[in-house]
Design a protein around this motif. Structure first.
Motif, PDB file in Angstrom:
ATOM      1  N   LEU A   1       0.830  -1.206   0.000  1.00 51.38           N
ATOM      2  CA  LEU A   1       0.000   0.000   0.000  1.00 51.38           C
ATOM      3  C   LEU A   1       0.864   1.256   0.000  1.00 51.38           C
ATOM      4  N   SER A   2       1.947   1.242   0.775  1.00 50.64           N
ATOM      5  CA  SER A   2       2.805   2.427   0.832  1.00 50.64           C
ATOM      6  C   SER A   2       3.466   2.691  -0.517  1.00 50.64           C
ATOM      7  N   GLU A   3       3.859   1.635  -1.226  1.00 56.52           N
ATOM      8  CA  GLU A   3       4.439   1.816  -2.563  1.00 56.52           C
ATOM      9  C   GLU A   3       3.389   2.328  -3.540  1.00 56.52           C
ATOM     10  N   ALA A   4       2.171   1.780  -3.430  1.00 54.85           N
ATOM     11  CA  ALA A   4       1.101   2.195  -4.341  1.00 54.85           C
ATOM     12  C   ALA A   4       0.753   3.661  -4.147  1.00 54.85           C
ATOM     13  N   MET A   5       0.858   4.160  -2.905  1.00 55.98           N
ATOM     14  CA  MET A   5       0.477   5.530  -2.612  1.00 55.98           C
ATOM     15  C   MET A   5       1.632   6.516  -2.696  1.00 55.98           C
TER      16      MET A   5
END
Length: 376
Positions: A344-348
Motif C-alpha cells: 500500500l505504501s508503494e502504491a500511494m
C-alpha cells in the motif's frame, strides 16, 4: 484530436493537477494535437485548487481554531463568480477527520466552531456568496459549534461537543448576519439529521463513537432538530442532506442556506461540461474505483457528461473493485495503474503514482488511437 484529463486527486498520494499533468506529459502521439488539464474535485480534497485554476481569485487565510481547539491558518478562496464576490471554504481544512485519531474522547470534544468563526469573518468582509464543502469532516456536533461561531446564542463555545450541553438555541443574531449573503453547502450524501441513517448512527462510528454513545447523541439530536426547525420551513430531522458532515447540513439549512450536490456545482463553476463537449477523448479517475463511485464522485460525473456529449471516456485509479456499479456502463474501460504487486505504501507513493499514471494513460491513448486509425 483534443485529449482532456479530469482526474480527481488520489487522496494521500497526488493532487488532481499533478495527475492530469503527469498523464498528459506522457502522451506522445501525432494524432493528439491539443491536451487539456481540468483540475477537478467533488467538494472534498482539492476543491479550492480546482476552482482557483478555473476562476482565478486570491487564496487567503485566517487564524481560527480547528476541531480540537488548536489555532491554525485556515485557507479560503475569494473569487468572482457570475458578478458576485464569492468565498470558497473547504471545511475539511478546518475540521477534517485527518486532524484527529478518532476515539470516544475526540467525538465528545471536537466541534465545528472554527468553521463558523471563519464564515462569520467572510460575512464581515462583505462577501456576497459563501460556498462550503462538507466532505471529510471529523466532527459530529450537529453543526452546533458552527452556529455558535456564527453568533447563535444558547450554545457553548467551550472546547467540547455542544450536542451534549445545548438545551435551547437562538439563531436570530446569526440569521441577521446572513441577511444579504447566499450560503451554499456542497454535499453528496443524502442522510437526514436523525434516525438510523442520521449523522450520529451512520458517520459517528468512523469518528470514534461507541454504540451506546451514538444512540445518546441521536436522542439529543432529535431535540436539537425540533429547535432548529423553528427557523425554517424544513423539518431538519428528516431533510435529505441535513446529516452531512456530522449534522452541519442541518445547521446550514436552519440559517437559510442551501445544500447542493458537490460535483454538479463545482463542474458548473469551472465550466467542465463545455470543455468535455469540445474534447475528443476524456480520461478521468480517482484513487479507488468501486461501488461508491456512482454516489456523486468525480469519475461518475465526468463519465455522465462525456456520455451526454457522445465522447469516449476511460477511468484510471489506484485500486479497482470487481464491481464498479453504474460506472461500468458509462466508460469504455476502467483500469488500475499498478504495474505489479505492490505494498500500500508503494502504491500511494507520489512519484510511483505519477509515473504509473503516465505509463498506463499513454499506452491506453495509443491503443485507443490505433483502433481509431484502423477503423478509419
Amino acid at each position: 484530436m483534443k485529449l482532456l484529463a479530469a482526474i480527481d486527486s488520489f487522496k494521500g498520494s497526488a493532487t488532481s493537477k499533478e495527475l492530469n499533468e503527469a498523464l498528459l506529459a506522457a502522451v506522445d502521439h501525432p494524432m493528439i494535437t491539443e491536451k487539456i488539464s481540468i483540475p477537478i474535485a467533488d467538494g472534498g480534497e482539492g476543491t479550492l485548487q480546482a476552482i482557483q485554476e478555473a476562476l482565478g481569485g486570491e487564496l487567503l487565510s485566517a487564524k481560527v481554531p480547528d476541531l480540537t481547539g488548536a489555532l491554525i491558518e485556515a485557507p479560503y478562496l475569494i473569487t468572482d463568480f457570475e458578478g458576485q464576490k464569492t468565498g470558497i471554504i473547504e471545511s475539511a481544512m478546518i475540521i477534517g477527520i485527518d486532524r484527529i485519531t478518532p476515539s470516544k474522547e475526540t467525538i465528545c470534544k471536537t466541534t465545528s466552531l472554527g468553521l463558523g468563526i471563519l464564515v462569520a469573518q467572510l460575512v464581515n468582509q462583505g462577501i456576497e456568496k459563501i460556498i462550503i464543502t462538507l466532505g471529510g469532516s471529523g466532527t459530529s456536533d450537529g453543526g452546533l459549534g458552527f452556529l455558535a461561531g456564527m453568533g447563535a446564542f444558547g450554545i457553548t463555545k467551550e472546547q467540547q461537543n455542544p450536542l451534549f450541553s445545548t438545551n435551547a438555541i437562538q439563531l436570530e443574531a446569526a440569521l441577521a448576519k446572513l441577511a444579504n449573503v447566499e450560503l451554499i453547502a456542497l454535499a453528496d450524501v443524502t442522510n437526514p439529521y436523525v434516525g438510523d441513517q442520521g449523522f450520529s448512527m451512520i458517520f459517528g462510528p468512523q469518528k470514534g463513537g461507541t454504540p451506546d454513545l451514538l444512540k445518546e447523541m441521536d436522542r439529543l439530536a432529535v431535540s436539537i432538530a425540533k429547535d432548529l426547525s423553528r427557523y425554517t420551513s424544513s423539518e431538519i430531522a428528516t431533510t435529505s442532506g441535513a446529516g452531512a458532515a456530522g449534522g452541519l447540513g442541518g445547521a446550514i439549512l436552519a440559517l437559510g442556506g442551501k445544500i447542493q450536490p458537490g460535483f454538479a456545482t463545482i463542474s458548473q463553476l469551472i465550466g467542465l461540461e463545455e470543455q468535455i463537449a469540445q474534447a475528443d477523448l476524456i480520461i478521468t479517475g480517482e484513487g479507488s474505483l468501486d461501488g461508491q463511485t456512482e454516489k456523486g464522485k468525480v469519475p461518475f460525473g465526468v463519465a455522465q457528461l462525456a456520455k451526454k456529449h457522445g465522447k469516449p471516456v476511460f477511468a484510471l485509479c489506484g485500486k479497482r473493485s470487481v464491481e464498479i456499479g453504474a460506472m461500468a456502463s458509462l466508460v469504455s474501460g476502467a483500469y488500475a495503474i499498478q504495474l505489479g504487486p505492490v505494498s500500500l505504501s508503494e502504491a500511494m507513493n507520489r512519484e510511483n503514482t505519477l509515473q504509473n499514471i503516465g505509463i498506463t494513460g499513454s499506452e491506453l491513448v495509443n491503443l485507443f488511437l490505433e483502433g481509431v486509425s484502423y477503423h478509419d
